[in-house]
Write an enzyme that holds these catalytic residues in place. Structure first.
Site, mmCIF file in Angstrom:
data_model
loop_
_atom_site.group_PDB
_atom_site.id
_atom_site.type_symbol
_atom_site.label_atom_id
_atom_site.label_comp_id
_atom_site.label_asym_id
_atom_site.label_seq_id
_atom_site.Cartn_x
_atom_site.Cartn_y
_atom_site.Cartn_z
ATOM 1 N N ASP A 161 0.824 -1.215 0.000
ATOM 2 C CA ASP A 161 0.000 0.000 0.000
ATOM 3 C C ASP A 161 0.861 1.269 0.000
ATOM 4 O OD1 ASP A 161 -2.459 1.323 0.099
ATOM 5 O OD2 ASP A 161 -3.274 -0.088 1.564
ATOM 6 N N ASP B 191 -10.181 3.306 -3.529
ATOM 7 C CA ASP B 191 -10.820 2.084 -3.021
ATOM 8 C C ASP B 191 -12.240 1.887 -3.555
ATOM 9 O OD1 ASP B 191 -8.515 2.014 -1.606
ATOM 10 O OD2 ASP B 191 -9.475 1.795 0.366
HETATM 11 C C1 GLA Z 1 -5.980 1.183 1.488
HETATM 12 C C2 GLA Z 1 -6.122 0.181 0.329
HETATM 13 C C3 GLA Z 1 -7.221 -0.811 0.642
HETATM 14 C C4 GLA Z 1 -6.928 -1.532 1.947
HETATM 15 C C5 GLA Z 1 -6.712 -0.533 3.073
HETATM 16 C C6 GLA Z 1 -6.184 -1.180 4.342
HETATM 17 O O1 GLA Z 1 -7.110 1.985 1.596
HETATM 18 O O2 GLA Z 1 -6.373 0.852 -0.867
HETATM 19 O O3 GLA Z 1 -7.381 -1.738 -0.416
HETATM 20 O O4 GLA Z 1 -5.779 -2.336 1.776
HETATM 21 O O5 GLA Z 1 -5.779 0.477 2.699
HETATM 22 O O6 GLA Z 1 -6.007 -0.267 5.366
#
Ligand code: GLA
Length: 376
Positions: free
Chosen positions: A126, A183
């Site tokens: 990430d 997301d």
């Molecule tokens: C980010 C990523 C998600 C998930 C969260 C976890 O938002 O884009 O897919 O992995 O972190 O905290």
């Protein structure tokens, strides 16, 4: 060896967020096998954020939270492997993960080694809390190298959400897939928006480093960590059709221990999975859906055996007509050829006459065809 088609599997984040533990992973592994999902190609079982303690151990190594994972991560990996599945984990290019656990910045090589020792096969990486001074491409290069030198094949799943022009530099870092957008949430708006955002970045996907549209929300029905209003099954079917046709990784995000029959049917569409996994991994083409208006989308993809996959997606809440001129695909009538089109959900087969395909399409629905080039 890491396969060179879009990765498939399951990830804990969409439904479970921080609420993860070893029993959940064991039960999910069992279900992936029992339901036939594993045999369909869903092979990676990935634990997302929130698996570690908030502090590294005395040797500077990440440590699994013993309350959530009392037998340690190696035991979890062993169980997952014993089911014939592969095991994935999560870290971050910053000091902290998005949920505030230790990230891998300045620990890339030791973390890659730890993951390799545990038997990890996939690392989602990430982009939260990253350095403001060092460009993201250097952070992903570090982990790319660390993984390549850790002594184990670990698929590198980069997750910088398309930030800082990710598309232009992620491929060079060694990433096998790259998150191209922010997301996903369990809403119809989210599916539409993530799809529309692909238009500009379609050329950056394909073999070697797949354009990741984020984990699937199929079957969440509003429950869980990113669950909001939820979708109906027609919309989930359209969501799955788009991700499949576009060659996105297919990572299931619902609770596979409690799926409805409809959810399993959607995730199990073999013809779509075959299109998703097509060996050529061609770029998707955007095709004008004539007179369809903004809500009717049409995309196509050339396949390895000479077939073409064509998808119509109705983002609107009214029934519509899907139309396509075959010259858009390279088949004007002057070629003497036409398409025999086989729909992957209904099984209907039609042969196009006079160069134009027309079919009704219900609100929110999709039509995905595998098309064979035949004499007109
Ligand atoms: C980010 C990523 C998600 C998930 C969260 C976890 O938002 O884009 O897919 O992995 O972190 O905290």
């Amino acid at each position: 060896m890491i396969k060179n088609t879009p990765p498939m599997g399951w990830n804990s984040w969409n439904t479970f967020g921080a609420d993860i533990n070893e029993q959940l992973i064991f039960d999910t592994a069992d279900k992936m096998v029992e339901t036939g999902l594993k045999d369909l190609g869903y092979e990676y079982l990935v634990i997302d954020d929130c698996w570690s303690l908030k502090e590294r151990d005395e040797n500077g190594r990440l440590k699994a939270d013993p309350e959530k994972f009392p037998h340690g991560m190696k035991a979890v990996a062993d169980y997952v492997h014993s089911k014939g599945l592969k095991f994935g984990m999560y870290s971050c290019a910053g000091n902290l993960t998005c949920a505030g656990y230790p990230g891998s910045f300045e620990h890339e090589f030791v973390d890659a080694k730890t993951f390799a020792e545990w038997g990890v096969d996939f690392l989602k990486y990430d982009y939260c809390y990253h350095s403001n001074i060092i460009h993201g491409k250097y952070l992903y290069r570090r982990m790319g190298l660390a993984l390549k030198n850790c002594g184990r094949d670990i698929l590198f799943s980069a997750c910088s959400w398309g930030a800082d022009n990710t598309a232009e530099w992620m491929r060079e870092t060694g990433a096998n897939m790259w998150r191209s957008t922010g997301d996903i949430f369990d809403t119809w708006e989210s599916v539409k928006s993530l799809t529309e955002q692909q238009d500009k970045i379609l050329p950056y996907g394909g073999a070697g480093c797949f354009n990741d549209m984020d984990m699937l929300i199929v079957g969440m029905h509003g429950k869980g960590n990113v669950g909001l209003e939820g979708l109906n099954d027609t919309q989930y079917k359209t969501h799955f059709s788009i991700w499949s046709l576009f060659g996105s990784p297919l990572m299931i995000g619902c609770d596979v221990r409690n799926m409805t029959g409809e959810t399993l049917d959607i995730l199990s569409n073999k013809e779509l999975i075959k299109i998703n996994q097509d060996a050529d991994c061609r770029q998707v083409m955007k095709v004008p859906a004539i007179w369809g208006g903004d809500n009717l989308k049409c995309y196509a993809r050339n396949l390895e055996n000479g077939d073409i996959a064509v998808g119509f997606f109705n983002f609107g809440d009214a029934d519509a007509a899907a139309r396509l001129n075959l010259d858009e695909l390279g088949l004007p009538e002057s070629t003497g050829k036409t398409l025999q089109m086989h729909e992957v959900w209904s099984g209907e087969t039609v042969t196009v006459k006079n160069g134009t395909f027309i079919h009704s399409i219900n609100a929110y629905d999709s039509l995905v065809y595998r098309c064979k080039v035949v004499d007109a």
